[in-house]
Motif scaffolding. Structure first.
Motif, short mmCIF file in Angstrom:
data_model
loop_
_atom_site.label_atom_id
_atom_site.label_comp_id
_atom_site.label_asym_id
_atom_site.label_seq_id
_atom_site.Cartn_x
_atom_site.Cartn_y
_atom_site.Cartn_z
N LYS A 152 43.77 -114.42 6.45
CA LYS A 152 43.05 -115.76 5.80
C LYS A 152 41.68 -115.37 5.10
O LYS A 152 41.14 -115.56 4.20
CB LYS A 152 42.89 -116.83 6.76
N GLU A 153 41.13 -113.95 5.80
CA GLU A 153 39.67 -113.80 5.43
C GLU A 153 39.93 -112.89 4.12
O GLU A 153 38.81 -113.04 3.28
CB GLU A 153 38.84 -112.99 6.65
N GLU A 154 40.96 -112.15 4.25
CA GLU A 154 41.15 -111.36 2.99
C GLU A 154 41.23 -112.30 1.46
O GLU A 154 41.02 -112.24 0.52
CB GLU A 154 42.34 -110.23 3.19
N MET A 155 42.17 -113.12 1.92
CA MET A 155 42.37 -114.04 0.82
C MET A 155 41.11 -114.81 0.25
O MET A 155 41.14 -115.05 -0.85
CB MET A 155 43.62 -115.05 1.29
N GLU A 177 31.94 -124.93 -0.19
CA GLU A 177 33.11 -124.78 0.65
C GLU A 177 34.35 -124.77 -0.26
O GLU A 177 35.42 -124.73 0.44
CB GLU A 177 32.94 -125.83 1.37
N THR A 178 34.42 -124.95 -1.60
CA THR A 178 35.47 -125.06 -2.42
C THR A 178 36.52 -124.03 -2.03
O THR A 178 37.80 -124.06 -1.86
CB THR A 178 35.29 -125.30 -3.79
N VAL A 183 41.80 -121.74 -0.10
CA VAL A 183 42.49 -120.71 0.76
C VAL A 183 43.45 -121.44 1.95
O VAL A 183 44.34 -121.02 2.38
CB VAL A 183 41.30 -119.90 1.37
N GLU A 184 42.81 -122.43 2.65
CA GLU A 184 43.39 -123.09 3.75
C GLU A 184 44.69 -123.77 3.25
O GLU A 184 45.69 -123.55 3.92
CB GLU A 184 42.43 -124.21 4.01
N VAL A 185 44.56 -124.08 1.97
CA VAL A 185 45.90 -124.88 1.45
C VAL A 185 46.71 -123.74 0.96
O VAL A 185 47.94 -123.93 1.27
CB VAL A 185 45.60 -125.90 0.17
N PHE A 186 46.57 -122.65 0.28
CA PHE A 186 47.34 -121.64 0.03
C PHE A 186 47.93 -120.89 1.11
O PHE A 186 49.14 -120.61 1.29
CB PHE A 186 46.45 -120.56 -1.01
N PHE A 187 47.00 -120.49 2.08
CA PHE A 187 47.40 -119.81 3.23
C PHE A 187 48.45 -120.63 4.08
O PHE A 187 49.52 -120.08 4.62
CB PHE A 187 46.16 -119.56 4.20
N GLN A 188 48.17 -121.87 4.27
CA GLN A 188 49.16 -122.73 5.17
C GLN A 188 50.37 -122.81 4.38
O GLN A 188 51.53 -122.65 4.95
CB GLN A 188 48.79 -124.05 5.19
N LYS A 189 50.52 -122.85 3.24
CA LYS A 189 51.85 -122.74 2.29
C LYS A 189 52.43 -121.40 2.50
O LYS A 189 53.69 -121.15 2.66
CB LYS A 189 51.64 -122.94 0.97
N MET A 190 51.88 -120.24 2.42
CA MET A 190 52.07 -119.07 2.57
C MET A 190 52.77 -118.47 3.83
O MET A 190 53.93 -117.70 3.99
CB MET A 190 51.56 -117.98 1.97
N ASP A 195 51.70 -117.27 12.22
CA ASP A 195 51.24 -116.27 13.09
C ASP A 195 49.98 -115.78 12.56
O ASP A 195 49.63 -114.55 12.94
CB ASP A 195 52.46 -114.98 12.97
N GLY A 196 49.29 -116.45 11.42
CA GLY A 196 48.03 -115.90 11.08
C GLY A 196 47.95 -114.70 10.14
O GLY A 196 46.78 -114.50 9.65
N VAL A 197 49.03 -114.33 9.48
CA VAL A 197 48.81 -113.44 8.54
C VAL A 197 50.19 -113.66 7.60
O VAL A 197 51.19 -114.28 7.84
CB VAL A 197 49.23 -112.02 8.99
N VAL A 198 50.07 -113.02 6.29
CA VAL A 198 51.22 -113.42 5.38
C VAL A 198 51.78 -111.94 4.89
O VAL A 198 50.94 -111.17 4.79
CB VAL A 198 50.43 -113.81 4.02
#
Length: 224
Positions: A152-155, A177-178, A183-190, A195-198
């Protein structure tokens, strides 16, 4: 002008720059000559090998090399030069961080410079690669530490760099904060297994099911 329209215009400007780089040094009297290598420090691989490794013809590789050499007489591009070139297309913002990430994606052997081979291999994928190849290349861009996963931090680092690059062209002005919210939306989707990584498979599967992403994959196909 909306951020989306401005971003699209800048992408097309970058595509036009690539086209000028490729065609600007075309000389009909010498295009069939061998590559002129004596004046540069870095000698690229033989044309036959590069032709086999990319989707460019021998003539296209010759033209590409002349354009590359005009911009980079030493035969390689360092990161500062790459940043200077890239910043020309986003004068309204700070493109240095995103250019740093993009440079690392082209610098496949991680030696601090982009050679002609690095350049044409990446360009071949971006312009003429399959969707799978383009998505693999994009995954490598987001995988900043090259460990085979996107965190998530890399994204977030990439997303912040994109917003910094777009600068004042965003309307309405983005809140601090945008990027994290997006990223929260994209990461949850991916991150399908949470497990916390894509992984590369999760990344490709998600992108292939996103119409906007798939349209962007075809943006540069007709540049050459």
């Amino acid at each position: 002008m909306s951020c989306r329209k401005r971003c699209k215009r800048e992408i097309f400007r970058f595509a036009q720059y690539l086209f000028r780089l490729i065609t600007g040094s075309l000389n009909t009297d010498s295009v069939e000559d061998e590559l002129e290598l004596s004046a540069v420090r870095h000698r690229p691989e033989g044309l036959e090998q590069l032709e086999a490794q990319t989707r460019f013809s021998r003539k296209e590789l010759q033209i590409l090399y002349r354009g590359f050499k005009n911009e980079c007489p030493s035969g390689v591009v360092n990161e500062e030069t790459f940043k200077d070139i890239y910043s020309q297309f986003f004068p309204q913002g700070d493109a240095s961080t995103y250019a740093h990430f993009l440079f690392n994606a082209f610098d496949t052997d991680h030696n601090g410079s982009v050679s002609f081979e690095d350049f044409v291999m990446g360009l071949s994928i971006l312009l003429r690669g399959t969707v799978q190849e383009k998505l693999n290349w994009a995954f490598n861009l987001y995988d900043i530490n090259k460990d085979g996963y996107i965190t998530k931090e890399e994204m977030l680092d990439i997303m912040k760099a994109i917003y910094d690059m777009m600068g004042k062209c965003t309307y309405p002005v983005l809140k601090e904060e945008t990027p994290r919210q997006h990223v929260e939306v994209f990461f949850q989707k991916m991150d399908k297994n949470k497990d916390g990584v894509v992984t590369i498979d999760e990344f490709i599967d998600c992108c292939q099911n996103d119409e906007n992403i798939m349209r962007s994959m075809h943006l540069f196909e007709n540049v050459l």
